[in-house]
Scaffold this motif. Sequence first.
Motif, PDB file in Angstrom:
ATOM      1  N   UNK A 198      38.935  -2.695-109.591  1.00  9.60           N
ATOM      2  CA  UNK A 198      38.799  -3.709-110.633  1.00  9.60           C
ATOM      3  C   UNK A 198      38.544  -5.062-109.991  1.00  9.60           C
ATOM      4  N   UNK A 199      37.684  -5.853-110.621  1.00  9.25           N
ATOM      5  CA  UNK A 199      37.514  -7.249-110.216  1.00  9.25           C
ATOM      6  C   UNK A 199      37.561  -8.091-111.478  1.00  9.25           C
ATOM      7  N   UNK A 200      38.427  -9.092-111.470  1.00 11.89           N
ATOM      8  CA  UNK A 200      38.586  -9.940-112.649  1.00 11.89           C
ATOM      9  C   UNK A 200      37.485 -10.999-112.701  1.00 11.89           C
ATOM     10  N   UNK A 201      37.467 -11.738-113.793  1.00  7.50           N
ATOM     11  CA  UNK A 201      36.490 -12.811-113.914  1.00  7.50           C
ATOM     12  C   UNK A 201      36.667 -13.876-112.836  1.00  7.50           C
ATOM     13  N   UNK A 202      37.891 -14.017-112.365  1.00  5.27           N
ATOM     14  CA  UNK A 202      38.179 -14.985-111.320  1.00  5.27           C
ATOM     15  C   UNK A 202      37.991 -14.453-109.918  1.00  5.27           C
ATOM     16  N   UNK A 203      37.666 -13.167-109.799  1.00  3.30           N
ATOM     17  CA  UNK A 203      37.389 -12.582-108.501  1.00  3.30           C
ATOM     18  C   UNK A 203      38.540 -11.835-107.850  1.00  3.30           C
ATOM     19  N   UNK A 204      39.663 -11.721-108.530  1.00  2.38           N
ATOM     20  CA  UNK A 204      40.768 -10.938-107.980  1.00  2.38           C
ATOM     21  C   UNK A 204      40.419  -9.460-108.039  1.00  2.38           C
ATOM     22  N   UNK A 205      40.852  -8.730-107.022  1.00  2.00           N
ATOM     23  CA  UNK A 205      40.491  -7.318-106.931  1.00  2.00           C
ATOM     24  C   UNK A 205      41.731  -6.432-106.828  1.00  2.00           C
ATOM     25  N   UNK A 206      41.550  -5.182-107.237  1.00  7.36           N
ATOM     26  CA  UNK A 206      42.613  -4.196-107.130  1.00  7.36           C
ATOM     27  C   UNK A 206      41.958  -2.840-106.892  1.00  7.36           C
TER      28      UNK A 206
ATOM     29  N   UNK B 265      40.831  -0.256 -98.198  1.00  4.65           N
ATOM     30  CA  UNK B 265      40.347  -0.370 -96.828  1.00  4.65           C
ATOM     31  C   UNK B 265      39.008   0.294 -96.598  1.00  4.65           C
ATOM     32  N   UNK B 266      38.542   1.093 -97.558  1.00  6.31           N
ATOM     33  CA  UNK B 266      37.255   1.776 -97.422  1.00  6.31           C
ATOM     34  C   UNK B 266      36.230   1.278 -98.440  1.00  6.31           C
ATOM     35  N   UNK B 267      36.685   0.939 -99.635  1.00  9.74           N
ATOM     36  CA  UNK B 267      35.799   0.502-100.713  1.00  9.74           C
ATOM     37  C   UNK B 267      35.993  -0.994-100.947  1.00  9.74           C
ATOM     38  N   UNK B 268      34.903  -1.660-101.321  1.00  9.58           N
ATOM     39  CA  UNK B 268      34.956  -3.075-101.665  1.00  9.58           C
ATOM     40  C   UNK B 268      34.169  -3.321-102.946  1.00  9.58           C
ATOM     41  N   UNK B 269      34.851  -3.902-103.930  1.00  8.50           N
ATOM     42  CA  UNK B 269      34.181  -4.249-105.181  1.00  8.50           C
ATOM     43  C   UNK B 269      33.798  -5.726-105.153  1.00  8.50           C
ATOM     44  N   UNK B 270      32.635  -6.040-105.697  1.00 10.73           N
ATOM     45  CA  UNK B 270      32.185  -7.428-105.745  1.00 10.73           C
ATOM     46  C   UNK B 270      31.354  -7.622-107.015  1.00 10.73           C
ATOM     47  N   UNK B 271      31.113  -8.880-107.370  1.00 14.67           N
ATOM     48  CA  UNK B 271      30.344  -9.152-108.576  1.00 14.67           C
ATOM     49  C   UNK B 271      29.490 -10.392-108.394  1.00 14.67           C
ATOM     50  N   UNK B 272      28.433 -10.461-109.189  1.00 10.65           N
ATOM     51  CA  UNK B 272      27.568 -11.629-109.237  1.00 10.65           C
ATOM     52  C   UNK B 272      27.575 -12.110-110.673  1.00 10.65           C
ATOM     53  N   UNK B 273      28.228 -13.222-110.927  1.00  5.40           N
ATOM     54  CA  UNK B 273      28.392 -13.699-112.293  1.00  5.40           C
ATOM     55  C   UNK B 273      27.112 -14.305-112.876  1.00  5.40           C
ATOM     56  N   UNK B 274      26.163 -14.608-112.047  1.00  5.00           N
ATOM     57  CA  UNK B 274      24.878 -15.121-112.537  1.00  5.00           C
ATOM     58  C   UNK B 274      24.003 -13.960-113.005  1.00  5.00           C
ATOM     59  N   UNK B 275      23.985 -12.904-112.206  1.00  7.43           N
ATOM     60  CA  UNK B 275      23.153 -11.739-112.529  1.00  7.43           C
ATOM     61  C   UNK B 275      23.879 -10.719-113.405  1.00  7.43           C
ATOM     62  N   UNK B 276      25.163 -10.933-113.662  1.00  7.00           N
ATOM     63  CA  UNK B 276      25.970  -9.981-114.458  1.00  7.00           C
ATOM     64  C   UNK B 276      25.964  -8.587-113.831  1.00  7.00           C
ATOM     65  N   UNK B 277      26.225  -8.550-112.547  1.00 16.84           N
ATOM     66  CA  UNK B 277      26.263  -7.275-111.845  1.00 16.84           C
ATOM     67  C   UNK B 277      27.606  -7.079-111.154  1.00 16.84           C
TER      68      UNK B 277
ATOM     69  N   UNK C  22      34.891  -3.010-113.712  1.00 12.48           N
ATOM     70  CA  UNK C  22      35.614  -1.921-113.042  1.00 12.48           C
ATOM     71  C   UNK C  22      34.664  -0.799-112.639  1.00 12.48           C
ATOM     72  N   UNK C  23      35.123  -0.008-111.703  1.00 12.10           N
ATOM     73  CA  UNK C  23      34.508   1.284-111.365  1.00 12.10           C
ATOM     74  C   UNK C  23      35.553   2.372-111.563  1.00 12.10           C
ATOM     75  N   UNK C  24      35.168   3.387-112.292  1.00 11.66           N
ATOM     76  CA  UNK C  24      35.963   4.597-112.468  1.00 11.66           C
ATOM     77  C   UNK C  24      35.209   5.755-111.810  1.00 11.66           C
ATOM     78  N   UNK C  25      35.906   6.854-111.620  1.00 14.52           N
ATOM     79  CA  UNK C  25      35.244   8.071-111.166  1.00 14.52           C
ATOM     80  C   UNK C  25      35.913   9.286-111.801  1.00 14.52           C
ATOM     81  N   UNK C  26      35.101  10.324-111.914  1.00 14.62           N
ATOM     82  CA  UNK C  26      35.613  11.584-112.443  1.00 14.62           C
ATOM     83  C   UNK C  26      35.073  12.718-111.602  1.00 14.62           C
TER      84      UNK C  26
END
Length: 120
Positions: A49-57, A64-76, A34-38
Amino acid sequence: VQLQASGGGLVQPGGSLKLSCAASGSIFKINAMRWYRQAPGKQRELVATITGGGSTNYLDSVKGRFTISRDNVKNTVSLQMNSLEPEDTAVYYCNADVALTTTRTWGSYWGQGTLVTVSS
């Protein structure tokens, strides 16, 4: 387990930034990331949020402005932020649900935060 966030900075309204967060340590598995902000004077809020399966919220105000993504090999996990607005100014924190290699127990881990300032 350590989470190291990077990529913050100063950007003009309408500009873009990409935040990255790398997890390291005795990691067996990572589930949700996840990414949070304060923002100054405000409570911390969940941005994406992005789940282990790649679902996003997403938070409604960033859809429409932000996109979350992950690399499960690099753990990023990354957060591509486009069309930035002054209201997006905040310290951004990454967060991940991680199972340890040694105990297989789950915990919630946080990065140190990276400042995003949107201003002309």
